[in-house]
Motif scaffolding. Structure first.
Motif, PDB file in Angstrom:
ATOM      1  N   CYS A 167      -8.227  -1.676 -22.219  1.00  0.00           N
ATOM      2  CA  CYS A 167      -9.247  -1.726 -21.165  1.00  0.00           C
ATOM      3  C   CYS A 167     -10.628  -1.729 -21.808  1.00  0.00           C
ATOM      4  O   CYS A 167     -10.794  -1.266 -22.927  1.00  0.00           O
TER       5      CYS A 167
ATOM      6  N   CYS B 207      -6.939   8.210 -15.833  1.00  0.00           N
ATOM      7  CA  CYS B 207      -6.057   7.041 -15.814  1.00  0.00           C
ATOM      8  C   CYS B 207      -4.589   7.425 -15.604  1.00  0.00           C
ATOM      9  O   CYS B 207      -4.063   8.307 -16.263  1.00  0.00           O
ATOM     10  N   PHE B 208      -3.931   6.732 -14.681  1.00  0.00           N
ATOM     11  CA  PHE B 208      -2.525   6.993 -14.366  1.00  0.00           C
ATOM     12  C   PHE B 208      -1.600   6.411 -15.430  1.00  0.00           C
ATOM     13  O   PHE B 208      -0.425   6.732 -15.463  1.00  0.00           O
TER      14      PHE B 208
ATOM     15  N   VAL C 100      -1.947   3.174 -22.334  1.00  0.00           N
ATOM     16  CA  VAL C 100      -3.047   2.245 -22.607  1.00  0.00           C
ATOM     17  C   VAL C 100      -3.926   2.780 -23.742  1.00  0.00           C
ATOM     18  O   VAL C 100      -3.964   3.971 -23.990  1.00  0.00           O
TER      19      VAL C 100
ATOM     20  N   ARG D 119     -11.333  -3.786 -13.821  1.00  0.00           N
ATOM     21  CA  ARG D 119     -12.650  -3.134 -13.785  1.00  0.00           C
ATOM     22  C   ARG D 119     -13.690  -3.990 -14.515  1.00  0.00           C
ATOM     23  O   ARG D 119     -14.863  -3.644 -14.513  1.00  0.00           O
TER      24      ARG D 119
HETATM   25  S1  SF4 Z   1      -7.347   3.504 -14.638  1.00  0.00           S
HETATM   26 FE1  SF4 Z   1      -7.149   1.261 -15.023  1.00  0.00          FE
HETATM   27  S2  SF4 Z   1      -9.136   0.647 -15.921  1.00  0.00           S
HETATM   28 FE2  SF4 Z   1      -9.020   2.888 -16.045  1.00  0.00          FE
HETATM   29  S3  SF4 Z   1      -8.195   3.253 -18.098  1.00  0.00           S
HETATM   30 FE3  SF4 Z   1      -6.448   3.236 -16.701  1.00  0.00          FE
HETATM   31  S4  SF4 Z   1      -5.654   1.131 -16.713  1.00  0.00           S
HETATM   32 FE4  SF4 Z   1      -7.727   1.100 -17.641  1.00  0.00          FE
END
Ligand code: SF4
Ligand SMILES: *Cc1c(COP(=O)(O)O)cnc(C)c1O
Length: 342
Positions: A99, A106-107, A112, A176
């Motif tokens: 990202c 963040c879920f 990630v 985003r």
């Molecule tokens: S909520 Fe979405 S934009 Fe934010 S870090 Fe997690 S995956 Fe990336």
């Protein structure tokens, strides 16, 4: 504009965002969960509701008993690398797990982060094959990570390949990037996004302060090019959990041609309990939105049920069944009888 993306505790201390004494603890946090504060984000960091979303805190080292490693059951619904298939008519395709910035709530924080390679061509082809072999898949949702971090040509290839699968009618992208890394929405990216229709983009936006001039310009380009824009918001304690802030966010979205879609109850991701509100608080906010703001400003309040059962609306509900018919509450909370007997 400041040049460097802040990624480590020492970066954050040099930028004055954390105290030097916090460096060891914040390094622990950064080791577990990726940190990135892009130059564009640094420009708006002092606005309300921004810092808490992106600057790591020691609270993330605390795991509440309800926290889960895989809060929405992605693993349980993943038939192969890159695909999450939970509902018959739609599936997620995750081409990349990187990202432009990392949200502290963040879920998918366990999966990630920078350095995660994008799917290889072979892996992508296996995903296309899976989608082609499941004719019930009407919609493919590019999610991540953030799919708009890909090079325009890579994204164009994915879109054109999906476009050739006859039963895939809708392509949706969750991102985003237009709001927080707006420079990526350049001519090449717009070309990639306009070679087939429809394309829906669901923008993740949690506070009206995220609408910088650069963000507004990028959104304008997307809307002018016929891309349908929806908004999704995570309900976050201390950031947007009051009616005025939430109402202003919804109005700002609508003003910029983004239709509010979902308001998410914050997921049970590890080390994020300090962001979670109660469901009762969320329902009260939804009632306040309904009472005071245009119907265009109403998202649906959703829970992604832990374990992978899917999403359900959390209300509040306005109708109860009685012996005589129904009682329906109006937006002021006044009850009215209604009988649907013909
Ligand atoms: S909520 Fe979405 S934009 Fe934010 S870090 Fe997690 S995956 Fe990336
Ligand atoms: C959230 C999600 C979707 C999309 O759900 P909608 O209600 O259509 O927005 C699809 N697949 C998975 C696996 C999801 O987590």
């Amino acid at each position: 504009m400041k040049q460097k993306t802040l990624r480590s505790a020492t970066d954050l201390a040099s930028a004055g965002l954390i105290d030097a004494t916090e460096v060891p603890a914040i390094s622990e946090v950064a080791k577990k969960y990726a940190v990135a504060i892009s130059p564009q984000l640094q420009e708006i960091l002092d606005r309300p509701g921004i810092k808490q979303q992106f600057v790591p805190s020691v609270a993330e080292l605390y795991n509440s008993p309800s926290d889960q490693q895989d809060p929405i059951g992605d693993n349980a619904n993943s038939p192969l690398k890159g695909i999450i298939h939970r509902y018959p008519d739609r599936c997620l395709l995750q081409p990349v797990r990187v990202c432009p910035v990392y949200c502290r709530f963040c879920f998918r924080r366990e999966t990630v982060g920078p350095g995660n390679a994008a799917l290889t061509q072979t892996e992508l082809e296996a995903c296309y094959k899976y989608i082609a072999e499941h004719p019930a898949i009407w919609e493919v949702i590019l999610s991540g990570g953030d799919p708009l971090i890909l090079k325009p040509q890579q994204l164009a290839n994915i879109i054109m390949t999906l476009d050739q699968i006859e039963h895939v009618e809708i392509i949706r992208i969750h991102s985003r990037v237009p709001i927080l890394d707006s420079a990526r929405i350049d001519t090449a990216m717009l070309q990639a996004l306009t070679q087939r229709r429809p394309i829906y983009i669901v923008l993740h936006i949690n506070h009206a302060a995220e609408f910088s001039d650069a963000a507004i310009a990028a959104i304008e380009q997307l809307a002018n090019n016929g891309i349908v824009l929806l908004g999704q918001t995570v309900l976050l304690k201390g950031i947007n959990d009051n009616a005025a802030t939430l109402g202003q966010l919804m109005r700002t979205m609508v003003k910029h041609r983004i239709k509010p879609y979902y308001l998410h109850q914050a997921d049970l991701a590890a080390g994020t309990s300090h962001f979670r509100t109660t469901i009762a608080a969320g329902q009260k906010l939804m009632a306040a939105l309904r009472g005071n703001y245009s119907g265009l400003c109403q998202p649906q309040y959703m829970l992604d049920i832990p374990g992978g059962a899917g999403k359900s609306p959390l209300g509040p509900t306005y109708i109860t069944e009685t012996e005589q018919g129904y009682v329906v509450n109006d937006y002021n909370g006044v009850a009215h009888n209604y009988n649907d007997t013909v």
